[in-house]
Design a protein around this motif. Sequence first.
Motif, PDB file in Angstrom:
ATOM      1  N   VAL A   1     -14.308  40.739 -18.661  1.00 47.30           N
ATOM      2  CA  VAL A   1     -14.189  41.635 -19.828  1.00 47.30           C
ATOM      3  C   VAL A   1     -15.505  41.531 -20.615  1.00 47.30           C
ATOM      4  CG1 VAL A   1     -12.792  42.178 -21.874  1.00 47.30           C
ATOM      5  CG2 VAL A   1     -11.715  41.101 -19.895  1.00 47.30           C
TER       6      VAL A   1
ATOM      7  N   TRP B   1     -16.988  43.427 -22.843  1.00 50.45           N
ATOM      8  CA  TRP B   1     -17.144  43.984 -24.192  1.00 50.45           C
ATOM      9  C   TRP B   1     -16.534  43.068 -25.234  1.00 50.45           C
ATOM     10  CZ3 TRP B   1     -20.730  47.180 -23.417  1.00 50.45           C
ATOM     11  CH2 TRP B   1     -20.770  47.887 -22.214  1.00 50.45           C
TER      12      TRP B   1
ATOM     13  N   ALA C   1      -6.106  38.255 -19.779  1.00 52.04           N
ATOM     14  CA  ALA C   1      -7.149  39.265 -19.494  1.00 52.04           C
ATOM     15  C   ALA C   1      -6.514  40.618 -19.178  1.00 52.04           C
ATOM     16  CB  ALA C   1      -8.018  38.787 -18.340  1.00 52.04           C
ATOM     17  N   SER C   2      -5.296  40.827 -19.699  1.00 53.28           N
ATOM     18  CA  SER C   2      -4.610  42.114 -19.499  1.00 53.28           C
ATOM     19  C   SER C   2      -4.400  42.793 -20.835  1.00 53.28           C
ATOM     20  CB  SER C   2      -3.217  41.900 -18.917  1.00 53.28           C
ATOM     21  OG  SER C   2      -3.274  41.374 -17.669  1.00 53.28           O
TER      22      SER C   2
ATOM     23  N   TYR D   1     -13.911  34.870 -17.942  1.00 52.88           N
ATOM     24  CA  TYR D   1     -13.293  35.915 -18.769  1.00 52.88           C
ATOM     25  C   TYR D   1     -14.361  36.900 -19.267  1.00 52.88           C
ATOM     26  CZ  TYR D   1     -10.658  37.929 -22.727  1.00 52.88           C
ATOM     27  OH  TYR D   1     -10.053  38.783 -23.632  1.00 52.88           O
TER      28      TYR D   1
ATOM     29  N   PRO E   1     -15.488  48.791 -26.511  1.00 60.88           N
ATOM     30  CA  PRO E   1     -15.916  49.013 -25.125  1.00 60.88           C
ATOM     31  C   PRO E   1     -17.085  49.980 -25.014  1.00 60.88           C
ATOM     32  CG  PRO E   1     -13.536  49.143 -25.315  1.00 60.88           C
ATOM     33  CD  PRO E   1     -14.061  49.017 -26.708  1.00 60.88           C
TER      34      PRO E   1
ATOM     35  N   TRP F   1      -6.496  42.763 -24.318  1.00 59.04           N
ATOM     36  CA  TRP F   1      -7.401  41.630 -24.073  1.00 59.04           C
ATOM     37  C   TRP F   1      -8.176  41.803 -22.772  1.00 59.04           C
ATOM     38  CZ3 TRP F   1      -8.142  38.484 -28.181  1.00 59.04           C
ATOM     39  CH2 TRP F   1      -7.234  38.667 -29.217  1.00 59.04           C
ATOM     40  N   GLY F   2      -7.833  42.870 -22.023  1.00 58.36           N
ATOM     41  CA  GLY F   2      -8.605  43.209 -20.836  1.00 58.36           C
ATOM     42  C   GLY F   2      -9.555  44.368 -21.123  1.00 58.36           C
ATOM     43  N   VAL F   3      -9.405  44.982 -22.309  1.00 61.53           N
ATOM     44  CA  VAL F   3     -10.269  46.115 -22.694  1.00 61.53           C
ATOM     45  C   VAL F   3     -11.513  45.582 -23.409  1.00 61.53           C
ATOM     46  CG1 VAL F   3     -10.405  48.197 -24.113  1.00 61.53           C
ATOM     47  CG2 VAL F   3      -8.283  47.658 -22.891  1.00 61.53           C
ATOM     48  N   ALA F   4     -11.293  44.699 -24.382  1.00 57.83           N
ATOM     49  CA  ALA F   4     -12.412  44.043 -25.089  1.00 57.83           C
ATOM     50  C   ALA F   4     -11.906  42.671 -25.529  1.00 57.83           C
ATOM     51  CB  ALA F   4     -12.857  44.861 -26.285  1.00 57.83           C
ATOM     52  N   ARG F   5     -12.853  41.746 -25.722  1.00 58.06           N
ATOM     53  CA  ARG F   5     -12.418  40.373 -26.001  1.00 58.06           C
ATOM     54  C   ARG F   5     -11.873  40.207 -27.424  1.00 58.06           C
ATOM     55  NH1 ARG F   5     -17.357  39.339 -23.191  1.00 58.06           N
ATOM     56  NH2 ARG F   5     -18.363  38.466 -25.042  1.00 58.06           N
TER      57      ARG F   5
ATOM     58  N   CYS G   1     -10.285  43.170 -29.231  1.00 62.75           N
ATOM     59  CA  CYS G   1      -9.788  44.512 -29.526  1.00 62.75           C
ATOM     60  C   CYS G   1      -9.029  44.531 -30.848  1.00 62.75           C
ATOM     61  CB  CYS G   1      -8.826  44.920 -28.411  1.00 62.75           C
ATOM     62  SG  CYS G   1      -9.264  46.462 -27.661  1.00 62.75           S
TER      63      CYS G   1
END
Length: 336
Positions: A327, A329, A257-258, A323, A333, A261-265, A267
């Motif tokens: 996150v 999005w 989740a960083s 998750y 995002p 992968w922490g911006v959108a599921r 990306c």
Amino acid sequence: MDPLLLSSIPSWSSLVILVSFLSYLAIIGSILPGKIVHGATLSDGTRLCYRCNGIGVSTKVISPTVSLVLYTAGHQSKDRGSSLKPHVTGNLIHDWWYGIQLNPNVMGVDLKFFFVRAGMMGWLLINLSVLAKSIQVGNMHRSMILYQLFSVLYILDYFFYEEYMTSTWDIIAERLGFMLVFGDLVWIPFTFSVQGWWLLGNKVELTKAAVVANCLVFLIGYRVFRGANKQKHVFKKNPNAHIWGKPPKVIGGKLLASGYWGVARHCNYLGDLLLALSFSLPCGASSIVPYFYPSYLLILLIWRERRDEARCAQKYKEDWKEYCKLVPWRILPYIY
Ligand code: NDP
């Protein structure tokens, strides 16, 4: 050769059903009444007649199919607990589809891996041939150079990071069937190269600002696409590896989740869509034809993202829910 035959050559029974279906369509199409429509005058001066009985034909296809589905449902409830099964059921096509192998292998060659590679290679060859033609007819201009440059970088990057394919949906979850073989061998090389073909017959004057903007879209897309795929791949190999210089945030020991992968599921899909757009932008805005690839990819990736999420929700259960909360999005995002 068994896996190859099983996955890419139709079985006799499926061939018989397919040929019967097509023959049935041809026969009822020629005998059912319908409006006779005269077509446009052709180049040789003739006009063909078309029997427009599609509605009648579709009812003749749908009604036996519905009967088969009802028959299947009837048998299911009658045979529950019994070992007797009907020979022909409404779920025939579904069952065949899911009977296709997940990871067929012939003499050590993973067929899915092989077909994607063949498709990418085919795309490269077509592009090089279009480039040669463009040089031959003397219409090498900025647009063609940009399209060729971006796509060759994308293809070479694919081969350079080919190992990352091993943790992708195609390899882990998609079954090898006609769609994947057709998609890789025909769809990739021919539809991805539409822009090149289009540029052969159309001249686009790009300003310097447009070239710079186009390069930016490509670079941002590339960074997001490659960065996200790389982060996930590295994480799968070593869950403690630093992401963007920090220890990763991990959910349930399995979900990253960083970073991207922490911006959108997904990306990585966003990056790929930007790249696809950058391949078409050199063609300007006078036609929608060169935008076929990004449009098709948008639909494909939204659909794939939904299927992947369903698979992950089933696999990771409560961890996936957590998750999704962290996150929210899916791809873009604040938008989606
Ligand atoms: P992903 O690479 O995103 O793979 C999805 C899998 O990754 C999931 O099933 C899950 O598998 C794992 N996963 C998902 N989220 C996480 C997480 N947060 N942490 C850890 N693991 C996670 O999808 P694709 O294979 O579809 O795409 C790969 C690339 O290929 C993308 O960049 C895509 O854009 C591109 N692509 C391009 C196409 C084209 O035509 N140009 C077509 C299709 C894809 P697991 O069970 O292993 O955890």
